[in-house]
Design an enzyme around this catalytic site. Structure first.
Site, PDB file in Angstrom:
ATOM      1  N   LEU A  28       0.842  -1.188   0.000  1.00 59.83           N
ATOM      2  CA  LEU A  28       0.000   0.000   0.000  1.00 59.83           C
ATOM      3  C   LEU A  28       0.876   1.236   0.000  1.00 59.83           C
ATOM      4  O   LEU A  28       1.950   1.234   0.608  1.00 59.83           O
ATOM      5  CB  LEU A  28      -0.869   0.039   1.257  1.00 59.83           C
TER       6      LEU A  28
ATOM      7  N   GLU B 134     -10.397   0.782   7.917  1.00 63.05           N
ATOM      8  CA  GLU B 134     -10.137  -0.268   8.922  1.00 63.05           C
ATOM      9  C   GLU B 134      -8.707  -0.189   9.420  1.00 63.05           C
ATOM     10  O   GLU B 134      -7.852   0.394   8.769  1.00 63.05           O
ATOM     11  CB  GLU B 134     -10.459  -1.657   8.358  1.00 63.05           C
TER      12      GLU B 134
ATOM     13  N   LYS C 289      -4.884  -0.909  10.215  1.00 66.45           N
ATOM     14  CA  LYS C 289      -3.807  -1.603   9.515  1.00 66.45           C
ATOM     15  C   LYS C 289      -3.087  -2.458  10.559  1.00 66.45           C
ATOM     16  O   LYS C 289      -2.447  -1.944  11.470  1.00 66.45           O
ATOM     17  CB  LYS C 289      -2.842  -0.596   8.898  1.00 66.45           C
TER      18      LYS C 289
ATOM     19  N   ASP D  61      -0.479  -4.731  12.299  1.00 65.36           N
ATOM     20  CA  ASP D  61       0.971  -4.874  12.188  1.00 65.36           C
ATOM     21  C   ASP D  61       1.338  -6.341  12.388  1.00 65.36           C
ATOM     22  O   ASP D  61       1.712  -6.765  13.468  1.00 65.36           O
ATOM     23  CB  ASP D  61       1.659  -3.997  13.242  1.00 65.36           C
TER      24      ASP D  61
ATOM     25  N   ARG E 159       3.665 -13.477   1.797  1.00 60.69           N
ATOM     26  CA  ARG E 159       3.708 -12.588   0.664  1.00 60.69           C
ATOM     27  C   ARG E 159       4.989 -12.757  -0.152  1.00 60.69           C
ATOM     28  O   ARG E 159       4.969 -12.676  -1.369  1.00 60.69           O
ATOM     29  CB  ARG E 159       3.595 -11.137   1.135  1.00 60.69           C
TER      30      ARG E 159
ATOM     31  N   TYR F 155      -8.965  -9.585   5.159  1.00 57.52           N
ATOM     32  CA  TYR F 155      -9.502  -8.326   4.637  1.00 57.52           C
ATOM     33  C   TYR F 155      -9.499  -8.218   3.116  1.00 57.52           C
ATOM     34  O   TYR F 155      -9.928  -7.230   2.567  1.00 57.52           O
ATOM     35  CB  TYR F 155      -8.723  -7.137   5.223  1.00 57.52           C
TER      36      TYR F 155
ATOM     37  N   LYS G  45      -0.426   6.186   8.191  1.00 60.84           N
ATOM     38  CA  LYS G  45       0.393   5.622   9.273  1.00 60.84           C
ATOM     39  C   LYS G  45       0.315   6.440  10.559  1.00 60.84           C
ATOM     40  O   LYS G  45       0.125   7.663  10.531  1.00 60.84           O
ATOM     41  CB  LYS G  45       1.874   5.568   8.819  1.00 60.84           C
TER      42      LYS G  45
ATOM     43  N   CYS H 210      19.947 -12.333  46.009  1.00 63.48           N
ATOM     44  CA  CYS H 210      18.584 -11.839  45.853  1.00 63.48           C
ATOM     45  C   CYS H 210      18.448 -10.471  46.522  1.00 63.48           C
ATOM     46  O   CYS H 210      18.776 -10.328  47.696  1.00 63.48           O
ATOM     47  CB  CYS H 210      17.605 -12.832  46.488  1.00 63.48           C
TER      48      CYS H 210
ATOM     49  N   CYS I 206      15.836 -10.806  49.709  1.00 62.63           N
ATOM     50  CA  CYS I 206      16.133 -11.513  50.952  1.00 62.63           C
ATOM     51  C   CYS I 206      17.616 -11.772  51.176  1.00 62.63           C
ATOM     52  O   CYS I 206      18.008 -12.272  52.227  1.00 62.63           O
ATOM     53  CB  CYS I 206      15.364 -12.826  51.017  1.00 62.63           C
TER      54      CYS I 206
ATOM     55  N   CYS J  63      16.487 -16.810  42.915  1.00 53.74           N
ATOM     56  CA  CYS J  63      16.821 -16.665  44.322  1.00 53.74           C
ATOM     57  C   CYS J  63      16.650 -18.031  44.981  1.00 53.74           C
ATOM     58  O   CYS J  63      15.660 -18.719  44.751  1.00 53.74           O
ATOM     59  CB  CYS J  63      15.869 -15.647  44.935  1.00 53.74           C
TER      60      CYS J  63
ATOM     61  N   CYS K 299      12.053 -16.022  51.346  1.00 56.04           N
ATOM     62  CA  CYS K 299      12.098 -14.797  50.546  1.00 56.04           C
ATOM     63  C   CYS K 299      10.669 -14.254  50.446  1.00 56.04           C
ATOM     64  O   CYS K 299       9.796 -14.914  49.885  1.00 56.04           O
ATOM     65  CB  CYS K 299      12.655 -15.080  49.156  1.00 56.04           C
TER      66      CYS K 299
HETATM   67  S1  IVH Z   1      -5.203  -4.139   2.124  1.00 56.05           S
HETATM   68  C1  IVH Z   1      -3.976  -4.480  -2.383  1.00 56.05           C
HETATM   69  N1  IVH Z   1      -5.874  -3.970   4.647  1.00 56.05           N
HETATM   70  O1  IVH Z   1      -0.257  -3.806   5.113  1.00 56.05           O
HETATM   71  C2  IVH Z   1      -4.124  -4.053  -0.960  1.00 56.05           C
HETATM   72  N2  IVH Z   1      -3.617  -4.427   4.111  1.00 56.05           N
HETATM   73  O2  IVH Z   1       1.690  -1.996   3.942  1.00 56.05           O
HETATM   74  C3  IVH Z   1      -3.981  -5.148  -0.025  1.00 56.05           C
HETATM   75  N3  IVH Z   1      -2.192  -4.757   6.058  1.00 56.05           N
HETATM   76  O3  IVH Z   1       0.473  -5.735   2.293  1.00 56.05           O
HETATM   77  C4  IVH Z   1      -3.748  -4.722   1.365  1.00 56.05           C
HETATM   78  N4  IVH Z   1      -3.743  -4.472   7.574  1.00 56.05           N
HETATM   79  O4  IVH Z   1       0.069  -6.907   4.559  1.00 56.05           O
HETATM   80  C5  IVH Z   1      -4.879  -4.164   3.762  1.00 56.05           C
HETATM   81  N5  IVH Z   1      -6.616  -3.843   6.819  1.00 56.05           N
HETATM   82  C6  IVH Z   1      -5.633  -4.036   5.959  1.00 56.05           C
HETATM   83  C7  IVH Z   1      -4.322  -4.315   6.371  1.00 56.05           C
HETATM   84  C8  IVH Z   1      -3.334  -4.500   5.406  1.00 56.05           C
HETATM   85  C9  IVH Z   1      -2.476  -4.742   7.365  1.00 56.05           C
HETATM   86  C10 IVH Z   1      -0.855  -5.009   5.504  1.00 56.05           C
HETATM   87  C11 IVH Z   1      -0.833  -5.891   4.281  1.00 56.05           C
HETATM   88  C12 IVH Z   1      -0.281  -5.028   3.220  1.00 56.05           C
HETATM   89  C13 IVH Z   1       0.531  -4.050   3.986  1.00 56.05           C
HETATM   90  C14 IVH Z   1       0.807  -2.783   3.240  1.00 56.05           C
END
Ligand code: IVH
Length: 696
Positions: A99, A132, A134, A136, A155, A243, A332, A426, A429, A444, A450
């Site tokens: 993205l 929605e 993102k 991690d 991926r 998603y 971000k 420790c 104690c 300990c 203790c």
């Molecule tokens: S959509 C073609 N939705 O973020 C678009 N990606 O930095 C497909 N990710 O490759 C991605 N949460 O691994 C989408 N709610 C979300 C996400 C999400 C995490 C990850 C995903 C993507 C990466 C991009």
């Protein structure tokens, strides 16, 4: 491979000469590729996400100014890193893309404007966006054919990923079979993640065991998912959100992103509950703010928010630019890292006596939260990162649980600083603290005296497998300890009605019951006695071995004291007992080396508590002497522990799994794999009744 140091220059893109641009693009391609390998293949990022994003942005900006200089190996044409060795490769029928990023609010406005222009929308036409979090985590693609999960992949570089089918199947949330309105074949895409609390608990377990400590939940999830042995993955607490879709055979039966999310839900996939549809930039930014302030409280890490054009027909028209769709963007959050000074290292003593180092920091704001402490895990972690008192450190709120020290700024280290000496005593104690063999944890040896450990140890002392004192729960133990009524096990046997009467929850009857329960346990078997002392690594099985070997409390105590000298017969005898290794011996000797612990034993004796000598049963007539028995399923006439103890008393060995060496498998209702193993190996299987008849 360690990625090379950052080489981004200080010259503004607008001022770069063509020659400079060319050389910088070359070095950026190299640096970003190295970071991609560190992040995607080794699960060990070398720079913060923000620094990484900055490199990519710089690359994009230079390419925009000098389109002719775009390299064949440009990072802008690539996502992730090539799949590593060890896994089978999987070609993604539809590439797994990345993205584009938005950092400032204007980037979001620009994004929506671009879309409007591209689609040539009229002024009153609304652009609905699915919004929605993102996640991690680590992205995956799972292919279902006729509703059945057939392959799953990481991926990788977007075109070729790694085959992680067996690993994905260990994640309970991802269905093996989907039913209903399902296309003939469909790739479901999403993110595997670990919750912050699961991550923390896992790191604590790893710290004790001396295993790998992960920097954050994302790395922990990635490291767990990319295991060649799926049995390891199965033990890791992985979760997922889905998603997106990849290749689909058959007609798409949804027309918006929102409908697709509902479809996922109906098929039984986990979807993020915070997904909403917004139709203005203001509404999108409001969600961004909301999610940003809720971020710390979420169970999992998110690094931003994703906006996706809701209408699929528009998505189709918008299409893609090199590595990302034009119809989606990631907004971000700012990095949750900060620089501060490490003032001291404090040692905390846990309930099992484990010493955990904690960094006390000059308070600093990290992503909106004041942080003044960070976990340092264990001695090895401090040494590995060379963390010292007085250092300037970078800390990170990994999942907002307990912040961690990511790295030391060595260039800012005071000249006088010294390596941290992990305590050998420790701090609570004063007892000796001993590092466990083959583990990173230091404990300990103060055990029962203790205070940090006392309550937990008392609880262990009264537990069912030890002294088995009924009617004394954890809450009561805590209260009695806090009031000084019970400080050490011997105090239990000095309890009187007067000491308890008048306390909340204690009526005459319950006091009677407790005092009677205690009285009944003034004498217990030697193995219960030994187990009850709560010596590290001395579980029920080891306690039993010791009891059987030494026979009496006196003999055992004398032997443990004499074994202090490694040249003694007592030491040789102890380490010669089958299944008592040097590490267990060290803990036993360490326990008796402490006067506190010897005092506890003396006090128990003085209070009239005794251990029954172990008398070797006459097994000469036992039909199961020397035989190996496995119990499985539900036993109806005896408890599992009773059955085991009975078999041991008759000279049998009790095993937990079936092998060729097993003589009998005693199977009750509900017996599963062990029964199957027995049948496969031709081991004799007995019902509970048949077994009872056999032993008479
Ligand atoms: S959509 C073609 N939705 O973020 C678009 N990606 O930095 C497909 N990710 O490759 C991605 N949460 O691994 C989408 N709610 C979300 C996400 C999400 C995490 C990850 C995903 C993507 C990466 C991009």
């Amino acid at each position: 491979m360690t990625p090379p140091a950052l080489t981004t220059r200080d010259i503004a893109v607008a001022d770069l000469t063509e020659k400079q641009a060319k050389s910088e693009l070359q070095s950026l391609a190299k640096v970003i590729a190295a970071h991609d390998v560190a992040y995607y293949t080794q699960d060990a990022p070398a720079v913060s996400d923000a620094d990484y994003d900055a490199l990519r942005q710089r690359n994009d900006a230079i390419e925009k100014r000098f389109p002719d200089l775009v390299r064949a190996d440009s990072p802008s044409k690539r996502v992730g890193a090539a799949a590593g060795g060890g896994f089978k490769k999987v070609n993604h029928a539809v590439p797994m893309l990345s993205l584009g990023n938005a950092f400032a609010d204007e980037d979001v406005t620009d994004f929506v404007e671009r879309i409007r222009r591209f689609l040539d929308l009229g002024e009153d036409e609304k652009v609905e966006m699915l919004v929605e979090p993102k996640i991690d985590g680590l992205s995956f693609s799972a292919r279902y054919e006729h509703g059945r999960l057939v392959t799953a992949a990481t991926r990788g570089d977007g075109a070729v990923g790694e085959d992680i089918t067996a690993n994905i199947k260990t994640i309970k949330e991802i269905p093996d079979l989907i039913m209903g309105d399902v296309p003939k074949a469909i790739e479901i895409r999403g993110e595997v993640y670990m919750t912050k609390s699961d991550f923390q608990a896992m790191n604590e377990r790893q710290a004790v065991a001396g295993g790998k400590i992960f920097a954050n939940p994302r790395n922990a999830a990635a490291g767990s998912l990319r295991q060649l042995d799926s049995k390891i993955t199965a033990q890791r607490p992985l979760k997922a959100f889905t998603y997106a879709w990849g290749a689909v055979e058959g007609a798409l039966t949804w027309t918006t992103q929102w409908e697709f999310v509902q479809r996922l839900k109906a098929w039984g996939f986990p979807v993020n509950p915070r997904a909403v549809v917004r139709e203005s930039v203001a509404g999108m930014l409001e969600e961004y703010q909301k999610l940003g302030s809720d971020r710390a409280g979420l169970a999992y890490d998110i690094d931003g928010i994703v906006y996706k054009v809701n209408r699929l027909d528009w998505q189709k028209r918008l299409g893609f630019v090199s590595r990302a769709p034009r119809w989606a963007i990631a907004h971000k959050f700012s990095a949750e890292r900060a620089e501060t000074r490490l003032e001291t290292i404090e040692i905390q003593v846990g309930r099992t006596g484990a010493l955990t180092p904690v960094a006390q920091l000059t308070p600093v704001n990290v992503g909106g939260v004041m942080v003044s402490r960070a976990t340092l895990h264990n001695e090895d972690e401090i040494a590995r990162k060379d963390i010292r008192v007085g250092d300037t450190v970078i800390i990170q709120r990994a999942g907002d649980v307990i912040p961690q020290v990511v790295e030391v700024k060595f260039d800012k280290r005071p000249k006088t600083s010294k390596a941290f000496a992990f305590p050998r005593k420790c701090p609570v104690c004063g007892s000796l603290a001993v590092r466990e063999e083959d583990a990173a944890v230091t404990r300990c040896t103060g055990g029962l005296v203790c205070p940090a450990q006392a309550v937990e140890r008392l609880r262990h002392f009264v537990s069912r497998e030890a002294f088995d004192i009924e009617g004394l729960g954890e809450k009561s133990i805590e209260a009695f300890f806090a009031d000084g009524i019970i400080k050490s096990p011997a105090d239990l046997f000095k309890l009187t009605r007067d000491k308890i009467a008048g306390r909340e929850g204690w009526g005459d009857k319950s006091i009677d019951n407790l005092l009677a329960a205690i009285e009944r346990r003034r004498s217990v078997s030697l193995e219960r006695f030994i187990f009850g002392l709560g010596i590290p690594q001395v579980g029920q099985a080891t306690a039993r071995l010791l009891a059987h070997h030494y026979g009496s409390l006196d003999a055992w105590e004398q032997a443990m004291t004499a074994a202090k000298d490694e040249d003694s017969d007592a030491f040789r005898e102890l380490t010669g007992i089958e299944q008592v290794g040097p590490s267990v011996a060290t803990d036993l000797i360490g326990f008796f080396a402490e006067k506190h612990n010897r005092d506890v034993l003396a006090a128990l004796r003085k209070a009239g508590v005794t251990a029954e000598d172990f008398v070797r049963p006459d097994t000469s007539n036992s039909p199961i002497a020397g035989k190996t028995v496995v119990f499985t399923g539900t036993l109806e006439k005896m408890g599992r522990n009773e059955a085991k103890a009975g078999a041991l008393a008759l000279g049998a060995k009790v095993a937990g799994s079936v092998s060729k060496k097993t003589d009998y498998v005693v199977a009750g209702p509900g017996a599963g794999s062990k029964l199957k193993d027995a049948e496969a190996l031709g081991v004799k299987v007995l019902t509970e009744d048949e077994y009872l008849a056999l032993i008479g």
